[in-house]
Design a protein around this motif. Structure first.
Motif, PDB file in Angstrom:
ATOM      1  N   GLN A  72       0.826  -1.207   0.000  1.00 60.74           N
ATOM      2  CA  GLN A  72       0.000   0.000   0.000  1.00 60.74           C
ATOM      3  C   GLN A  72       0.858   1.255   0.000  1.00 60.74           C
ATOM      4  OE1 GLN A  72      -2.366  -0.917   3.524  1.00 60.74           O
ATOM      5  NE2 GLN A  72      -4.202  -1.058   2.256  1.00 60.74           N
ATOM      6  N   ARG A  76       1.036   4.084  -2.990  1.00 62.69           N
ATOM      7  CA  ARG A  76       0.714   5.485  -2.747  1.00 62.69           C
ATOM      8  C   ARG A  76       1.893   6.398  -3.122  1.00 62.69           C
ATOM      9  NH1 ARG A  76      -3.850   6.340  -0.624  1.00 62.69           N
ATOM     10  NH2 ARG A  76      -3.321   8.495  -0.098  1.00 62.69           N
ATOM     11  N   PHE A 108       1.228  12.147  -1.767  1.00 54.98           N
ATOM     12  CA  PHE A 108       0.133  12.275  -0.796  1.00 54.98           C
ATOM     13  C   PHE A 108       0.446  13.384   0.202  1.00 54.98           C
ATOM     14  CE2 PHE A 108       2.623   8.517   0.286  1.00 54.98           C
ATOM     15  CZ  PHE A 108       2.821   8.548   1.653  1.00 54.98           C
ATOM     16  N   ALA A 112      -1.761  10.541   5.259  1.00 58.51           N
ATOM     17  CA  ALA A 112      -2.360   9.212   5.183  1.00 58.51           C
ATOM     18  C   ALA A 112      -2.801   8.783   6.568  1.00 58.51           C
ATOM     19  CB  ALA A 112      -1.346   8.210   4.632  1.00 58.51           C
ATOM     20  N   SER A 126      -5.749   6.195   2.730  1.00 56.16           N
ATOM     21  CA  SER A 126      -6.067   7.598   2.550  1.00 56.16           C
ATOM     22  C   SER A 126      -6.599   8.176   3.856  1.00 56.16           C
ATOM     23  CB  SER A 126      -7.127   7.754   1.456  1.00 56.16           C
ATOM     24  OG  SER A 126      -7.684   9.054   1.469  1.00 56.16           O
TER      25      SER A 126
END
Length: 352
Positions: A72, A76, A108, A112, A126
């Motif tokens: 993950q 991202r 990002f 997060a 997210s």
């Protein structure tokens, strides 16, 4: 004198009660220990030394990643997993560290949500992740299935999934040597791996090969979105209080009606028992395309082509035999829990 199949079913039910209770205790302990942090990139400092770790502002010790959360994180940050693994293998840890720290700020910037247990990060999500606490659904599932006549069979707590399966203690005998029971399972992830699923289950009781699938219900995650201007915010237990009544009601309805869905499963099974129709080399290619590792897929081919007693596998070459080979290998002690669940689902797909 008690029939041997009845004896085996009684053993399955007895062991299932202990197994499900044990898994539920593990899940409850995980709920108790789990913590969430919403964190901005400026509060993160990644390090690579044989593996990826991260320092988070306000915490004295670095955090580690599971395989799932690592994937993950890399997704991202826009870094392919194979590329990251190759950099680690080549000892180019400084390059990967620089990529992680720079790309996380670029891709990002709003931060997060990090979900962790004792400094092991289970998910990188997210900060707008729609969150749902699985404990509510498991409690409802167990109550509704018991009211419908189901009994506990098994459960799995993997790095990214929670799963419980219940069965009806009634034997179905579609042909000589085949003794099956039907059930229902719940599978969900609080780690961004997928939606809540309630699926039907088939268990071949002589070898305990289990297939699960034919989704009875799917539900997307829901809950509150969280936005913050702070670099790091640790979420309190109060933020987990969600309005789940619609989903819980739908779960109860589908469980109550699940016995009526067994006719379709029986039709699938009987059709899959027809001899022939399997090109094992083509099936192995399909498994590889679905993401199964080469070693597991090749084991399926080897076992499919091996003569084994009817107690372990159906004797005729058929989709039913192939499905049972996959679920038989999924039961292996060396098989990762996530692979086990994926294989059991794929074994059901083979029947369609």
């Amino acid at each position: 004198m008690m029939d041997v199949r009845e004896q085996e079913l009684n053993r399955i039910v007895s062991e299932g009660t202990y197994k499900v209770e044990s898994v539920l205790q593990d899940i409850q302990e995980e709920f108790r220990l789990r913590r969430d942090i919403i964190v901005k990139p400026d509060a993160l400092n990644f390090n690579v030394n044989g593996g990826i770790t991260v320092d988070i502002l306000g915490h004295d010790e670095p955090f580690n990643f599971t395989g799932h959360s690592k994937s993950q994180l890399l997704a991202r940050a826009g870094i392919p997993v194979q590329y990251a693994d190759k950099l680690i293998d080549l000892g180019e840890t400084d390059l990967l560290t620089e990529n992680l720290n720079k790309m996380s700020r670029r891709l990002f910037p709003d931060g997060a949500m990090v979900r962790h247990i004792n400094k092991e990060i289970k998910a990188v999500l997210s900060n707008k992740y729609k969150r749902r606490d699985a404990s509510l659904y498991f409690e409802n599932f167990l109550t509704a299935t018991r009211n419908a006549g189901y009994v506990p069979y098994t459960g799995t707590l993997s790095s990214k999934w929670y799963n419980i399966a219940m069965i009806l203690p009634q034997v179905y005998n579609p042909r000589e040597g085949e003794y099956l029971v039907f059930g229902i399972s719940i599978q969900t992830s609080d780690y961004g791996a997928g939606a809540l699923k309630i699926e039907l289950v088939v268990l071949r009781i002589s070898c305990r090969n289990l297939m699960k699938g034919m989704s009875a219900m799917r539900s997307i995650h829901s809950g509150t979105r969280y936005n913050t201007e702070e670099d790091m915010v640790e979420l309190s237990d109060q933020t987990l209080e969600l309005d789940n009544q619609t989903t819980l009601s739908a779960m109860s309805d589908i469980i109550g009606n699940s016995i009526n869905l067994q006719a379709e499963i029986k039709n699938r099974i009987e059709s899959s028992m027809v001899e022939g129709g399997v090109d094992i080399n083509d099936e192995i290619k399909k498994m590889r395309a679905k993401g199964f590792r080469k070693e597991f897929a090749e084991s399926v081919k080897a076992v499919y082509e091996t003569s084994l007693p009817v107690e372990q596998l159906p004797q005729q070459d058929s989709r039913w035999r192939l499905s049972n080979v996959i679920s038989l290998l999924a039961n292996g002690s060396s098989v990762d829990s996530d692979v086990k669940l994926d294989a059991q689902n794929y074994a059901m797909d083979i029947l369609s």
